[in-house]
Write a protein that holds these residues in place. Structure first.
Motif, short mmCIF file in Angstrom:
data_model
loop_
_atom_site.label_atom_id
_atom_site.label_comp_id
_atom_site.label_asym_id
_atom_site.label_seq_id
_atom_site.Cartn_x
_atom_site.Cartn_y
_atom_site.Cartn_z
N ILE A 164 1.43 -5.06 6.17
CA ILE A 164 2.51 -4.95 5.12
C ILE A 164 1.79 -3.75 4.08
CG2 ILE A 164 3.40 -6.10 3.06
CD1 ILE A 164 2.58 -8.76 4.77
N VAL A 165 2.71 -2.75 3.48
CA VAL A 165 2.24 -2.05 2.55
C VAL A 165 2.25 -2.33 1.41
CG1 VAL A 165 2.52 0.30 1.51
CG2 VAL A 165 3.26 0.04 4.03
N GLY A 166 0.75 -2.41 0.62
CA GLY A 166 0.69 -3.05 -0.78
C GLY A 166 0.58 -2.20 -1.94
N ALA A 167 -0.02 -0.84 -1.47
CA ALA A 167 -0.12 0.28 -2.44
C ALA A 167 -0.24 1.52 -1.79
CB ALA A 167 -1.38 -0.19 -3.15
N VAL A 168 -0.16 2.58 -2.54
CA VAL A 168 -0.26 4.03 -1.87
C VAL A 168 -1.23 4.79 -2.76
CG1 VAL A 168 1.91 3.89 -0.96
CG2 VAL A 168 1.64 4.98 -3.35
N THR A 169 -1.80 5.62 -2.09
CA THR A 169 -2.58 6.89 -3.01
C THR A 169 -1.62 7.89 -2.99
OG1 THR A 169 -3.59 8.00 -0.86
CG2 THR A 169 -4.85 5.95 -2.01
N GLY A 170 -1.70 8.64 -4.03
CA GLY A 170 -0.74 9.92 -4.29
C GLY A 170 0.44 9.27 -4.89
N ALA A 171 1.34 10.21 -5.17
CA ALA A 171 2.60 9.89 -5.90
C ALA A 171 3.57 8.91 -5.08
CB ALA A 171 3.33 11.01 -6.10
N GLY A 204 -19.96 3.23 1.39
CA GLY A 204 -21.24 3.68 0.83
C GLY A 204 -20.96 4.54 -0.51
N THR A 205 -19.82 4.50 -1.02
CA THR A 205 -19.57 5.19 -2.21
C THR A 205 -19.09 4.35 -3.47
OG1 THR A 205 -18.23 7.04 -3.37
CG2 THR A 205 -17.07 5.62 -1.72
N ARG A 206 -19.23 4.57 -4.75
CA ARG A 206 -18.89 3.66 -5.74
C ARG A 206 -17.60 4.25 -6.33
NH1 ARG A 206 -23.17 0.43 -8.36
NH2 ARG A 206 -25.08 1.03 -6.82
N GLU A 207 -17.16 5.36 -5.80
CA GLU A 207 -15.77 6.00 -6.09
C GLU A 207 -14.68 5.23 -5.90
OE1 GLU A 207 -13.09 10.06 -5.34
OE2 GLU A 207 -15.28 9.61 -4.57
N THR A 208 -13.95 4.99 -6.64
CA THR A 208 -12.54 4.09 -6.47
C THR A 208 -11.44 4.79 -6.37
OG1 THR A 208 -12.01 3.62 -8.83
CG2 THR A 208 -13.45 2.03 -7.80
N LEU A 209 -10.46 4.37 -5.51
CA LEU A 209 -9.09 5.31 -5.41
C LEU A 209 -7.96 4.82 -6.45
CD1 LEU A 209 -8.51 4.00 -1.56
CD2 LEU A 209 -9.15 6.39 -2.41
N ASP A 210 -7.48 5.84 -6.79
CA ASP A 210 -6.35 5.64 -7.70
C ASP A 210 -5.13 5.29 -6.89
OD1 ASP A 210 -4.79 6.11 -9.95
OD2 ASP A 210 -4.77 8.15 -9.82
N VAL A 211 -4.70 4.26 -7.26
CA VAL A 211 -3.54 3.77 -6.41
C VAL A 211 -2.40 3.20 -7.43
CG1 VAL A 211 -5.14 2.78 -4.69
CG2 VAL A 211 -4.25 1.04 -6.31
N THR A 212 -1.24 3.28 -6.58
CA THR A 212 0.06 2.76 -7.15
C THR A 212 0.32 1.51 -6.46
OG1 THR A 212 0.43 5.01 -7.84
CG2 THR A 212 2.50 3.39 -7.64
N LEU A 213 0.70 0.65 -7.22
CA LEU A 213 1.01 -0.77 -6.28
C LEU A 213 2.58 -0.50 -5.96
CD1 LEU A 213 -0.78 -3.31 -8.41
CD2 LEU A 213 -1.29 -2.12 -6.32
N VAL A 214 2.89 -1.11 -4.84
CA VAL A 214 4.27 -1.07 -4.61
C VAL A 214 4.65 -2.64 -4.14
CG1 VAL A 214 4.29 1.26 -3.72
CG2 VAL A 214 3.80 -0.90 -1.95
N ARG A 215 6.01 -2.81 -4.08
CA ARG A 215 6.41 -4.05 -3.59
C ARG A 215 5.91 -4.47 -2.33
NH1 ARG A 215 12.69 -3.74 -5.30
NH2 ARG A 215 12.36 -3.39 -7.28
N PRO A 216 5.36 -5.53 -1.97
CA PRO A 216 4.96 -5.81 -0.66
C PRO A 216 6.14 -6.28 0.27
CG PRO A 216 4.13 -7.68 -2.13
CD PRO A 216 4.95 -6.42 -2.85
N GLU A 217 6.83 -5.39 0.68
CA GLU A 217 7.88 -5.68 1.31
C GLU A 217 8.15 -4.66 2.88
OE1 GLU A 217 11.15 -6.46 -2.30
OE2 GLU A 217 10.96 -4.74 -1.46
N LEU A 218 7.57 -3.51 2.62
CA LEU A 218 7.57 -2.83 3.88
C LEU A 218 6.39 -2.90 4.95
CD1 LEU A 218 8.80 -0.21 5.48
CD2 LEU A 218 7.02 1.31 3.92
N VAL A 219 6.99 -3.15 6.08
CA VAL A 219 6.11 -3.40 7.35
C VAL A 219 6.01 -2.30 7.93
CG1 VAL A 219 5.71 -4.67 9.42
CG2 VAL A 219 6.65 -5.76 7.48
N VAL A 220 4.70 -1.96 8.41
CA VAL A 220 4.52 -0.66 9.22
C VAL A 220 3.72 -0.99 10.57
CG1 VAL A 220 4.74 1.01 7.40
CG2 VAL A 220 2.36 -0.01 7.76
N GLU A 221 3.85 -0.37 11.65
CA GLU A 221 3.05 -0.52 12.67
C GLU A 221 1.98 0.50 12.75
OE1 GLU A 221 3.81 0.93 17.21
OE2 GLU A 221 5.34 -0.52 16.70
N VAL A 222 0.81 0.17 13.04
CA VAL A 222 -0.48 1.05 12.89
C VAL A 222 -1.39 0.79 14.07
CG1 VAL A 222 -0.50 1.07 10.12
CG2 VAL A 222 -1.56 -0.58 11.50
#
Length: 127
Positions: free
Chosen positions: A8-15, A73-91
């Motif tokens: 389930i997609v819960g967030a994205v990086t980027g716009a 091994g990094t302390r850097e965090t991602l800048d994320v945008t939360l999305v509605r957790p409705e989209l299912v993807v095959e990975v």
């Protein structure tokens, strides 16, 4: 070794209109959406396809207040945008997982599964 599975997609990086990667999750046995990993960088075609299927999260998103590491091994965090957790993807995901059940390596997006709902995704199981 990799397996093909759904998440389930819960967030994205980027716009939101042009996501760079997807943050993926699965529900646990208590019904909580748990982070399981993220995808590799999306191709322009995949980004455009997925962008049209995402909606911004409303109040009460299960990952509100969470931070996500940019890598091992990094302390850097991602800048994320939360999305509605409705989209299912095959990975395509590595079968190697950490103690929390997260994939140790980025998953490769195969395709959106608009024919599935989040309840069709396998529950998170610990290794």
């Amino acid at each position: 070794m990799r397996e093909t599975t759904e998440a389930i997609v819960g967030a994205v990086t980027g716009a939101l209109a042009a996501p760079r990667s997807l943050l993926l999750g699965r529900y646990d046995e208590r019904g909580r959406l748990q982070y399981t990993g993220r995808t590799t960088t999306l191709t322009q075609t995949a980004s455009s396809t997925v962008a049209g299927l995402l909606a911004p999260a409303g109040p009460g998103h299960p990952w509100t207040g969470w931070s996500f590491s940019a890598g091992w091994g990094t302390r850097e965090t991602l800048d994320v945008t939360l999305v509605r957790p409705e989209l299912v993807v095959e990975v395509g995901a590595d079968v190697a997982r950490d103690a929390a059940g997260r994939w140790r390596h980025p998953a490769r997006l195969h395709r959106p599964r608009t024919d599935l709902s989040p309840t069709d995704v396998p529950l998170l199981t610990l290794p």
